[in-house]
Design a protein around this motif. Structure first.
Motif, mmCIF file in Angstrom:
data_model
loop_
_atom_site.group_PDB
_atom_site.id
_atom_site.type_symbol
_atom_site.label_atom_id
_atom_site.label_comp_id
_atom_site.label_asym_id
_atom_site.label_seq_id
_atom_site.Cartn_x
_atom_site.Cartn_y
_atom_site.Cartn_z
ATOM 1 N N THR A 1 0.865 -1.166 0.000
ATOM 2 C CA THR A 1 0.000 0.000 0.000
ATOM 3 C C THR A 1 0.905 1.221 0.000
ATOM 4 O OG1 THR A 1 -0.340 -0.691 2.246
ATOM 5 C CG2 THR A 1 -2.279 -0.551 0.876
ATOM 6 N N THR A 2 0.295 2.336 0.099
ATOM 7 C CA THR A 2 1.035 3.558 -0.125
ATOM 8 C C THR A 2 2.080 3.814 0.955
ATOM 9 O OG1 THR A 2 0.736 5.805 -0.729
ATOM 10 C CG2 THR A 2 -0.503 5.052 1.153
ATOM 11 N N VAL A 3 3.145 4.492 0.593
ATOM 12 C CA VAL A 3 4.178 4.806 1.572
ATOM 13 C C VAL A 3 4.382 6.303 1.727
ATOM 14 C CG1 VAL A 3 5.503 2.692 1.618
ATOM 15 C CG2 VAL A 3 5.798 4.253 -0.280
ATOM 16 N N ASP A 4 4.189 7.031 0.636
ATOM 17 C CA ASP A 4 4.580 8.442 0.691
ATOM 18 C C ASP A 4 3.430 9.356 1.136
ATOM 19 O OD1 ASP A 4 3.174 7.944 -1.544
ATOM 20 O OD2 ASP A 4 4.670 8.699 -2.950
ATOM 21 N N ILE A 5 2.530 8.833 1.949
ATOM 22 C CA ILE A 5 1.470 9.663 2.506
ATOM 23 C C ILE A 5 1.709 9.752 4.007
ATOM 24 C CG2 ILE A 5 -1.000 9.666 3.058
ATOM 25 C CD1 ILE A 5 -1.507 8.643 0.236
ATOM 26 N N GLN B 1 -9.573 13.512 7.525
ATOM 27 C CA GLN B 1 -10.637 12.644 7.017
ATOM 28 C C GLN B 1 -11.935 13.427 6.795
ATOM 29 O OE1 GLN B 1 -10.231 9.064 6.242
ATOM 30 N NE2 GLN B 1 -8.340 10.219 6.128
ATOM 31 N N LEU C 1 -2.970 12.596 7.527
ATOM 32 C CA LEU C 1 -4.146 12.163 6.774
ATOM 33 C C LEU C 1 -5.303 11.858 7.725
ATOM 34 C CD1 LEU C 1 -5.352 11.360 4.058
ATOM 35 C CD2 LEU C 1 -4.389 9.081 4.364
ATOM 36 N N ARG C 2 -4.978 11.246 8.857
ATOM 37 C CA ARG C 2 -5.997 10.921 9.849
ATOM 38 C C ARG C 2 -6.765 12.175 10.275
ATOM 39 N NH1 ARG C 2 -7.377 6.921 13.068
ATOM 40 N NH2 ARG C 2 -5.892 5.497 12.158
ATOM 41 N N GLU D 1 -11.731 7.777 18.257
ATOM 42 C CA GLU D 1 -10.504 7.585 17.490
ATOM 43 C C GLU D 1 -9.955 6.173 17.630
ATOM 44 O OE1 GLU D 1 -8.738 7.904 15.253
ATOM 45 O OE2 GLU D 1 -8.741 9.964 14.532
ATOM 46 N N ALA D 2 -8.966 5.898 16.767
ATOM 47 C CA ALA D 2 -8.292 4.601 16.802
ATOM 48 C C ALA D 2 -7.503 4.459 18.106
ATOM 49 C CB ALA D 2 -7.355 4.481 15.608
ATOM 50 N N ILE E 1 0.531 9.506 7.237
ATOM 51 C CA ILE E 1 -0.702 8.901 7.732
ATOM 52 C C ILE E 1 -1.298 9.679 8.906
ATOM 53 C CG2 ILE E 1 -1.603 6.838 8.892
ATOM 54 C CD1 ILE E 1 -0.338 5.165 6.896
#
Lengths: 563, 331
Positions: free
Chosen positions: B4-8, B17, B13-14, B24-25, B10
Motif C-alpha cells: 500500500t502507499t508509503v509516501d502519505i 478525514q 491524513l488521519r 478515534e483509533a 498517515i
C-alpha cells in the motif's frame, strides 16, 4: 485546567498513543486481480478498465483506454463473439455486462467525433517494419508498432484496407461506412499503405526482408479447402468462401432453389444467410457439430458465433446438427441431392475422438447446389518455402515468430488455430510487442495469462439486480442485404452498463472499507495512493479483523499472514 | 502488488478525514467489534456538538483505559444503571445555561434492558431533550457473556448454558421497543450495523427532534456470539434478512416505517454461523423444536411489522446497502 476532585479524566483522542496494530496476526492488503472479461478477451482488452473510465471520465477516456489494446472497436464491437461476456462474473448473478455493445458504442462515438488515437509518438525512429496484409491482424500489428515508435509500411493486394473484414463479412453484420471510417482512421495513424501489391507479383518476400529488418505476415486464409465426397465433386462446385467474397464484392450469388451448405463455421452461416437473401427458398446447413446453446460442450459446438447461428435460424436457414454428407447424388455431373447421415464424434479405445456415422440413419436431401464451407487455407503464392509443403497454415510460436524464420512474424487466420477478428487483433498486438523487443535487443517474452478473479471472491450483497440493456434488432421480415441487423445501445444504456459492472478485482472507491472499519484504520485520501486507490491502511492501529476484506464488493482486499 | 502507499503522512491524513471523528483509533475493542463500529457511525452522524454519557459496559471500558480516551467529544461515565439519569441532569443544566448542545445517553443491552431501565424510563417520561442509544449485542459481554433480558431465546451464554437441562436461554428476548413505544415519545427506531446508511440516517433524524428519542442498534459481538471478527457485518445482515431483528421506526409509539425484507432467509442461515446457537444443530429433538421455535419468532416479526417486501424497493434489505463507484451511495 479545572481541578477535578472526584473521578478521573483524560484528554481527547489520547488512545492514539496505544498502537493496537501490535495485536495483528493478519494484515489487509490491496490486491489487484484481473477481471474475467480482461483475461477472456482474445484482443487483450480490459473491459473492466474502460467501463470504469466510462463511469468516471466519460466516453472519450473510455475509448482511449480501450484502444490501448484494440484499435478497431467499432468493428470488433459488431463482429466479435465476445467471450468476455461469457466469462463475465455478472452472468452468474443476473445478466452479463453487454460489453460488446459498450465497445461498439465507444467505437462509434470515436468515429462520430473524429477522435485521434492517443499514444502514437510523432517521432518514430525505431527500425522499419513491413506488414503484409491489411486485415485485422496486420493493421493491429502496424498500429502497435507505431505506438512503439517504428515506421510501418503495409502492403495489400486490394485497393483498400480491411482484408477479411471487407471481403468476407456481410454488410448486415458490419456496415461499410463504419468499416471505411475505421480504416481511414487507422491508416491516418501514421502507417504507409501500399495498395495493389500482391506478394510474389508486385513485391517479393526476399525484397521485403532486404529492406525491412522485420516482416509481419497477415495474409489471412483466402482459399477454400479442397473438398470432395469419396473423390467425387460436382462440376459446378464453388467453395463457400469464394462465393461469399463474390456476393459481397458484386452482389452475385448462385441461383438455386435449394442448397446444402456444408460446415458449421462463420463462412457457412454467412453463406447460408446470403443465399436466403438472394432468394433461395431452402437453405440447409449440414454440420458435424451441435447448435450452440446452454449445456452443449464447447468441443461439440459449431465454431460459428452463437448469435449468427441464432439469427440465421430466425431467417429460415435450416441447421442439421450432428449430420454428415455420405454421398452426392448426381444426374450426370450436376447435383440433385445429398445423402446425409447422423454423425457424432465418439471417444475411441486409443482415447482419440473419431467421427462415427450411424448406420441406418441415412436420409436424402433434395438440393440443386452444394456449397462446401469446410474451412479456408493460406494462399501459397509468394510465400515460397515459408509455408511448408503439405501444410495449410503458417507455423509460429505464441509470440508470432514463424518457425525457422526468426525475422518473420505472423498472426490471425493464417496461423490456422485462430479464426476470429479479436484473435487476429491480439496476435497483431503481441507480435508488435515481440518485434519491438527483438529490434531493441531484448528477448521477447510471452504474455502471462493470469488467473481471473472468481465470483466467490466478490461480495454480492452490495450489488443490486439490474437487467442487461435491450438492443434494437431488425425484425426478420425487414432484414436485407445491407441494413445492419443489430442497432447497438444508447449513451444512457452504455453508462448504465458501466454502473452494473462489478469491478472484479479492482477498487471502485465505494467507501465500504472506510465506512465499516470499527477501528478507524482505513483512511481515505483525496490523492491517489501509490496502488491506485483512495484508501490507505493505518497499520499502527489495524487489528487485522478482516472485515474490510470480507465486505469488499470487488475482492480487492486480501488478508495476508503477518511477517 | 501488495504494497500500500508509503509516501502519505498517515498521521496528517488521519486529521484530514472527510467525516467527523468522534471516536478515534487506539481503542481496545476486540477484532471486528460491532459496538465500536456502531459508536463510530453514530458520532459521525451526531457531529461535534454533542455530550455523551456512557453506562458501564464494553464501550466504556475499551474507549477509556485510564489515562487514555478514544473520545473527541465530551463524554462521561458514572455507573451501570444511570446513563439516562446523568444525561437527564446534563440536559437540564444545559437548558439552564441556554445551550443547544444535544445530549446522547449510551448503554449496552444490559444497562438498557435490565440495570438502567428505570433511569431510562424515567428520563423518557420526564421528556428530556435527549437521545438514548442502546448498542444491542444481546448479553453482558464485558463481564463474561452472561445472559441479559435481550439475549435471544435458545442462545447459550455462561449463565444460560446449553446442556442436558436446557437448550440455551429459556426465556424470550425482551420486546424493548414496544415498552419504549408505550412512553409515547416522539421517535424510536431500530437499526443495524449491517446498514450504515440506515444508522446514520436514524441518528440524524433523532438528533433533529426536540424531546426524548430512542435508538436500538443491533451490533454483533464476535466473542460472545462465537463467530470470526470478519463476519460481523454478514451476521448482522442475516439477523435482519431472516426477520429476527426487524428494522423499524416508531413515531409517537406508532409504527411508521419498516425495512422490507426482499428475500427472507431461513433463520438457520443466521443461527448456523454463530457458536452460541451451535447446540441447535445437534442431533437432538429439542434442538429441532427450538429451531422451529426461532423460525416461528421470525415469522411472528414478519407478520407483526409486515416485513415481507413486495418486489424490489430502494429501501429494502437488498438495496439499502448497495454501493456505487466513488462511495455515492453511503450517506
Amino acid at each position: 485546567m479545572t481541578t477535578l476532585t472526584r473521578g478521573a479524566y483524560a484528554h481527547p483522542e489520547t488512545s492514539l498513543d496505544f498502537k493496537t496494530g501490535t495485536w495483528r496476526v493478519e494484515r489487509p492488503v490491496h490486491h489487484h486481480r484481473n477481471a474475467p472479461c480482461h483475461v477472456a478477451c482474445p484482443a487483450g482488452e480490459d473491459a473492466q478498465a474502460y467501463l470504469a473510465s466510462l463511469e468516471e471520465s466519460g466516453p472519450r477516456a473510455a475509448w482511449e483506454t480501450l484502444v490501448a489494446a484494440n484499435p478497431l472497436p467499432a468493428v470488433t464491437g459488431r463482429v466479435c463473439h465476445h467471450p468476455c461476456e461469457t466469462a463475465c462474473n455478472r452472468g452468474a448473478y443476473d445478466e452479463s455486462i453487454s460489453i460488446h455493445n459498450v465497445e461498439r458504442f465507444l467505437g462509434d462515438e470515436a468515429l462520430r467525433h473524429g477522435w485521434d488515437y492517443p499514444g502514437i509518438p510523432a517521432r518514430r525512429d525505431g527500425d522499419a517494419v513491413a506488414v503484409v496484409g491489411a486485415g485485422p491482424a496486420g493493421l493491429a500489428a502496424a498500429y502497435h508498432l507505431l505506438r512503439l515508435g517504428h515506421p510501418v509500411t503495409v502492403f495489400d493486394k486490394l485497393p483498400v484496407a480491411g482484408g477479411t473484414l471487407r471481403t468476407a463479412i456481410p454488410q448486415y453484420r458490419l456496415p461499410r461506412d463504419i468499416l471505411d471510417r475505421e480504416m481511414e482512421r487507422i491508416l491516418a495513424a501514421g502507417m504507409e499503405f501500399r495498395a495493389h501489391h500482391i506478394l510474389g507479383r508486385d513485391v517479393s518476400l526476399a525484397e521485403l526482408q532486404a529492406e525491412y529488418p522485420r516482416v509481419f505476415l497477415g495474409p489471412g486464409c483466402q482459399v477454400g479447402r479442397a473438398w470432395s465426397v469419396d473423390g467425387v465433386t460436382p462440376s459446378d462446385l464453388h467453395p463457400g468462401i469464394s462465393q461469399l467474397q463474390e456476393w459481397i464484392a458484386v452482389g452475385a450469388a448462385p441461383e438455386a432453389r435449394s442448397v446444402a451448405i456444408l460446415g458449421g463455421g462463420n463462412t457457412a452461416m454467412d453463406m447460408a444467410r446470403v443465399m436466403r437473401r438472394a432468394g433461395t427458398k431452402e437453405v440447409h446447413v449440414i454440420t458435424h457439430k451441435a447448435i450452440p446453446g446452454p449445456g452443449v460442450p464447447a468441443a461439440d459446438t459449431m465454431p460459428a458465433i452463437e448469435r449468427e447461428v441464432r439469427q440465421a435460424i430466425e431467417e429460415g436457414v435450416v441447421v442439421h446438427e450432428h449430420r454428415g454428407v455420405h454421398r452426392l447424388i448426381l444426374r450426370g455431373e450436376k447435383v440433385i441431392g445429398v445423402e446425409i447421415v447422423h454423425m457424432k464424434k465418439m471417444v475411441q479405445e486409443n482415447g482419440r475422438l473419431k467421427r462415427i456415422a450411424f448406420e441406418g440413419t441415412e436420409t436424402v436431401l433434395h438440393v440443386d447446389q452444394v456449397i462446401p464451407a469446410v474451412g479456408q487455407v493460406v494462399e501459397r503464392h509468394g510465400l515460397g518455402t515459408i509455408l511448408a509443403k503439405g501444410r495449410d497454415y503458417l507455423q509460429a510460436d505464441e509470440l508470432g515468430r514463424v518457425f525457422q524464420h526468426p525475422k518473420l512474424y505472423t498472426g490471425g487466420d493464417a496461423r490456422g488455430d485462430r479464426g476470429t477478428v479479436a484473435e487476429a487483433v491480439g496476435d497483431g498486438r503481441r507480435a508488435a510487442a515481440a518485434m519491438h523487443a527483438d529490434l531493441i535487443g531484448v528477448e521477447p517474452v510471452p504474455e502471462v495469462k493470469s488467473q481471473p478473479i472468481g465470483i466467490e471472491r466478490l461480495n454480492l450483497n452490495y450489488f443490486e439486480h439490474a437487467p442487461a440493456p435491450e438492443e434494437k434488432v431488425l425484425p426478420v421480415e425487414d432484414r436485407g442485404e445491407t441494413e445492419e441487423i443489430e442497432g447497438g445501445i444508447t449513451a444512457r444504456q452504455a453508462a448504465a452498463e458501466a454502473v452494473r459492472c462489478f469491478s472484479c478485482g479492482n477498487c471502485f472507491a465505494c467507501d465500504n472499507c472506510w465506512t465499516l472499519c470499527p477501528d478507524n484504520s482505513v483512511l481515505k485520501t483525496r490523492d491517489v495512493a501509490t496502488d491506485g486507490t483512495h484508501y490507505v491502511f493505518d497499520y499502527d492501529y489495524c487489528k487485522g479483523c478482516g472485515m474490510c476484506a470480507n465486505e469488499c464488493p470487488c475482492g480487492f482486499i486480501e488478508m495476508e499472514p503477518e511477517g | 502488488m501488495s504494497e500500500t502507499t508509503v509516501d502519505i503522512d498517515i498521521a496528517a491524513l488521519r486529521r484530514k478525514q472527510p467525516r467527523f471523528r468522534g471516536i478515534e483509533a487506539g481503542h481496545r475493542a476486540c477484532l471486528g467489534c460491532g459496538q465500536a463500529l456502531a459508536a463510530r457511525l453514530m458520532t459521525e452522524a451526531a457531529g461535534p456538538d454533542v455530550t455523551l454519557t456512557n453506562a458501564t459496559g464494553c464501550l466504556e471500558v475499551f474507549t477509556t483505559p485510564w489515562p487514555e480516551s478514544a473520545w473527541r467529544v465530551p463524554w462521561m461515565h458514572s455507573l451501570f444503571e444511570n446513563s439516562a439519569a446523568i444525561a437527564a441532569g446534563v440536559e437540564a443544566a444545559y437548558k439552564m445555561q441556554g445551550r443547544k448542545t444535544k445530549v446522547i445517553a449510551m448503554g449496552g443491552d444490559g444497562s438498557t434492558f435490565d440495570i438502567g431501565f428505570q433511569a431510562l424510563s424515567g428520563a423518557l417520561e420526564r421528556g428530556h431533550n435527549m437521545l438514548y442509544i442502546c448498542y444491542d449485542n444481546e448479553a453482558y459481554m464485558n463481564t463474561g457473556i452472561q445472559r441479559s433480558s435481550s439475549t435471544p431465546h435458545a442462545a447459550t451464554t455462561t449463565t444460560s448454558p446449553a446442556g442436558k437441562a436446557r437448550m440455551g436461554k429459556r426465556h424470550l428476548k425482551k420486546d424493548i421497543i414496544t415498552i419504549i413505544a408505550a412512553h409515547h415519545i416522539p421517535y424510536a427506531a431500530t437499526t443495524s450495523v449491517a446498514y450504515p446508511s440506515d444508522v446514520r440516517k436514524k441518528v440524524r433524524r433523532a438528533m433533529a427532534i426536540e424531546g426524548p428519542t430512542f435508538l436500538l442498534i443491533h451490533a454483533p459481538c464476535p466473542l460472545g456470539w462465537g463467530h470470526e471478527g470478519n463476519l460481523t457485518i454478514e451476521v448482522a445482515r442475516l439477523a435482519v434478512q431472516t426477520g429476527l431483528f426487524p428494522i423499524i421506526e416508531l413515531e409517537r409509539g406508532q409504527l411508521a416505517n419498516a425495512m422490507p425484507i426482499r428475500d427472507p432467509r431461513p433463520v438457520t442461515d443466521y443461527l448456523k454461523v454463530q457458536n452460541r446457537f451451535r447446540h441447535l444443530f445437534a442431533d437432538d429433538l429439542r434442538a429441532k423444536e427450538e429451531l422451529e421455535h426461532l423460525q416461528a419468532l421470525a415469522d411472528y416479526n414478519m407478520e407483526t411489522y409486515d416485513l415481507r417486501g413486495e418486489g424490489p424497493d430502494a429501501m429494502d434489505t437488498e438495496a439499502a446497502d448497495t454501493v456505487k463507484r466513488r462511495g455515492t451511495r453511503w450517506a
